[in-house]
Design a protein around this motif. Sequence first.
Motif, short mmCIF file in Angstrom:
data_model
loop_
_atom_site.label_atom_id
_atom_site.label_comp_id
_atom_site.label_asym_id
_atom_site.label_seq_id
_atom_site.Cartn_x
_atom_site.Cartn_y
_atom_site.Cartn_z
N UNK A 201 0.83 -1.21 0.00
CA UNK A 201 0.00 0.00 0.00
C UNK A 201 0.86 1.25 0.00
N UNK A 202 1.89 1.28 0.86
CA UNK A 202 2.75 2.45 0.94
C UNK A 202 3.43 2.74 -0.39
N UNK A 203 3.78 1.67 -1.12
CA UNK A 203 4.50 1.83 -2.38
C UNK A 203 3.63 2.39 -3.50
N UNK A 204 2.31 2.31 -3.36
CA UNK A 204 1.44 2.75 -4.46
C UNK A 204 0.74 4.08 -4.17
N UNK A 205 0.92 4.62 -2.98
CA UNK A 205 0.22 5.85 -2.62
C UNK A 205 0.97 7.10 -3.05
N UNK A 206 0.22 8.15 -3.33
CA UNK A 206 0.80 9.47 -3.56
C UNK A 206 1.45 9.96 -2.26
N UNK B 108 3.36 -0.27 10.26
CA UNK B 108 2.84 0.99 9.71
C UNK B 108 3.83 2.12 9.95
N UNK B 109 4.41 2.15 11.14
CA UNK B 109 5.37 3.21 11.46
C UNK B 109 6.62 3.13 10.60
N UNK B 110 6.97 1.94 10.13
CA UNK B 110 8.13 1.79 9.25
C UNK B 110 7.84 2.30 7.84
N UNK B 111 6.58 2.29 7.45
CA UNK B 111 6.22 2.65 6.08
C UNK B 111 5.51 3.99 5.96
N UNK B 112 5.09 4.57 7.09
CA UNK B 112 4.35 5.83 7.05
C UNK B 112 4.85 6.76 8.16
N UNK B 113 4.78 8.07 7.88
CA UNK B 113 5.20 9.05 8.88
C UNK B 113 4.13 9.31 9.92
N UNK B 114 2.87 9.07 9.57
CA UNK B 114 1.76 9.30 10.50
C UNK B 114 0.92 8.05 10.62
N UNK B 115 0.67 7.62 11.84
CA UNK B 115 -0.16 6.45 12.10
C UNK B 115 -1.07 6.76 13.28
N UNK B 116 -2.35 6.49 13.12
CA UNK B 116 -3.29 6.81 14.19
C UNK B 116 -4.43 5.79 14.19
N UNK B 117 -4.85 5.37 15.38
CA UNK B 117 -6.07 4.58 15.50
C UNK B 117 -7.24 5.54 15.53
N UNK C 19 -0.68 7.82 6.99
CA UNK C 19 -0.50 8.85 5.96
C UNK C 19 0.98 9.18 5.80
N UNK C 20 1.27 9.89 4.71
CA UNK C 20 2.64 10.29 4.35
C UNK C 20 3.54 9.05 4.22
N UNK C 21 3.30 8.27 3.16
CA UNK C 21 4.09 7.03 2.97
C UNK C 21 5.56 7.31 2.73
N UNK C 22 6.39 6.46 3.30
CA UNK C 22 7.83 6.55 3.04
C UNK C 22 8.12 5.98 1.67
#
Length: 330
Positions: free
Chosen positions: A277-282, A301-310, A323-326
Amino acid sequence: MADPIRLTLALAEGSVALPDAGRIAVFAPRVGADLRALPQDRVEVITGFKPDADYFGGLGYTCVVAPEGRYGAAIVCLPRAKMLARALVAKAAAVTDGPIIVDGAKTDGIESMLRECRRRVTVSAPMSKAHGKIFNFPAGPEFADWAAGTPEPVEGGYVTAPGVFSADGIDPASRFLGDHLPVKMGTHVVDLGGGWGYLAARALERDTISRLDLVEADHAALTCARENIGDPRVRFHWDDATRWQPESAVDTVIMNPPFHKGRAAEPELGRAFIRAAAAMLKPGGQLWLVANRHLPYEAALAQSFAQVKEVAGDTRFKVLRAARPARKVR
């Protein structure tokens, strides 16, 4: 799950015999299954699961989604789902002129299948090995009533099929995510592991979505999704969700990732979905994921995105927004 030791020994000892001619149908073998005891030039692997088809196709086997013509023998690699197992046996018996060989583990119901087959036909003496059994019987019409018919629609009028995920109704986790999807999802959405289409249908309630790609590895589930979603905005893909990539980056990915291989929990499968998912997102894209409360996806999620929230949760499920994929997350 079928075990190569059982098949190899059964053929070597003569408890299972193959005809000298004719194609050999192998129904639903899984990645890693060793079919080298069979004459490869006569084998046709029949599977609707894309990773399995890719694996055996890569080894040089002919792979098809459904039987084509008649076969001299058939091997059924027993799946866990009882109704699917019955349907495979019925399908094999209907297209085969020689022996039907059934191979499976005790945890997948081989004992129950053996008892049921004995009530209908004369079955060979089973060979027990590696926590499972293998047996055979001559093909015939005795299993016609096991053939998969058209299932009754589940809640909401959705069509499912034996053996697909959540065949008996709407999955509670998917419903939970569907109830918490955001109003704004952008114009291009991907449903990874979309199953028979429930989450995609919920997302498509938004007129702002102009395209939705539904990616599903199970051909039977994808066939149901095509029937369940008659929306021209949807593109259907029979593919491995951990490998598939869109032509251009997308706004939102939604998913209820699978987390089982066999009977054991396998969170790495969900983590592979997250990386895909992270690889295909804007750069400004977002992932919406639902998971069982106990599954440890936050670190991935934290390894692949800068923002993670439940963003929602109860004692059973949690909805996570990332959000904000690496970049270069694969």
